[in-house]
Design a protein around this motif. Sequence first.
Motif, mmCIF file in Angstrom:
data_model
loop_
_atom_site.group_PDB
_atom_site.id
_atom_site.type_symbol
_atom_site.label_atom_id
_atom_site.label_comp_id
_atom_site.label_asym_id
_atom_site.label_seq_id
_atom_site.Cartn_x
_atom_site.Cartn_y
_atom_site.Cartn_z
ATOM 1 N N HIS A 1 0.668 -0.830 0.001
ATOM 2 C CA HIS A 1 -0.374 0.199 0.015
ATOM 3 C C HIS A 1 0.460 1.263 -0.105
ATOM 4 N N LEU A 2 0.722 2.370 -0.489
ATOM 5 C CA LEU A 2 1.225 3.398 -0.963
ATOM 6 C C LEU A 2 1.938 4.186 0.865
ATOM 7 N N PHE A 3 0.691 4.350 1.503
ATOM 8 C CA PHE A 3 0.859 5.074 2.324
ATOM 9 C C PHE A 3 2.196 4.156 3.473
ATOM 10 N N ARG B 1 4.484 2.901 1.674
ATOM 11 C CA ARG B 1 5.802 2.547 1.246
ATOM 12 C C ARG B 1 6.475 4.528 0.782
ATOM 13 N N LEU B 2 6.050 5.119 1.531
ATOM 14 C CA LEU B 2 6.263 6.621 1.919
ATOM 15 C C LEU B 2 7.408 6.739 2.867
#
Length: 195
Positions: free
Chosen positions: A105-107, A109-110
């Motif tokens: 998930h994007l968040f 991977r920040l």
Amino acid sequence: MAADGSRYEFPDPPPPTKAVPAVQCFDMRGARVIVGAAGRGWRGDLRADDPIMRGGELWVPVLPESEFYRSEDDGDEAIAALHPVETVWVEQADPAMDRRTAPPHLFERLVDNESPPTRYPVPASDVHGLTGRRVWVWRSGEFLADLRCVCEAFENSEGDIAINVCAERDWYRWARTGKAPRIDEALIHLAWVEH
């Protein structure tokens, strides 16, 4: 390295790859490196040579991997760009870090853009567009690195899902000379993509 009796093995993923400042590294010849600056961006798929002193400053010769392998094959000197040592980071597998796969998930991977991000492996079975990707393959109790995937997943003659891989050096030679690489089959559940 043909697909072997490891069809029932399910190893943990390979260790993540972290970026270490070049000033902390020795013997950099052939090392995979990243160049760039905090807040600006990062460039990978590069190889380095040992640092040199010029004008009282330390510089790292850096060249694209394709040129590195061409130079190695031909025995020629390659023309490398010189980068200030503080803008060069060396990629290293870190077996001490938690062995996990990249979060989906994007968040999750920040990253903090102050240094190149740690790169966690992704199971090859989760990746679309495998051709050309750098992969790790589990074989005989260890991870083999510096491999490239040369095709998408397929069903082999035993009914297993597999991929074909070649040595990275052969991948670049194939592009440069047209000489097809030696291909090895790997079971997909034993392969991870560098993310």
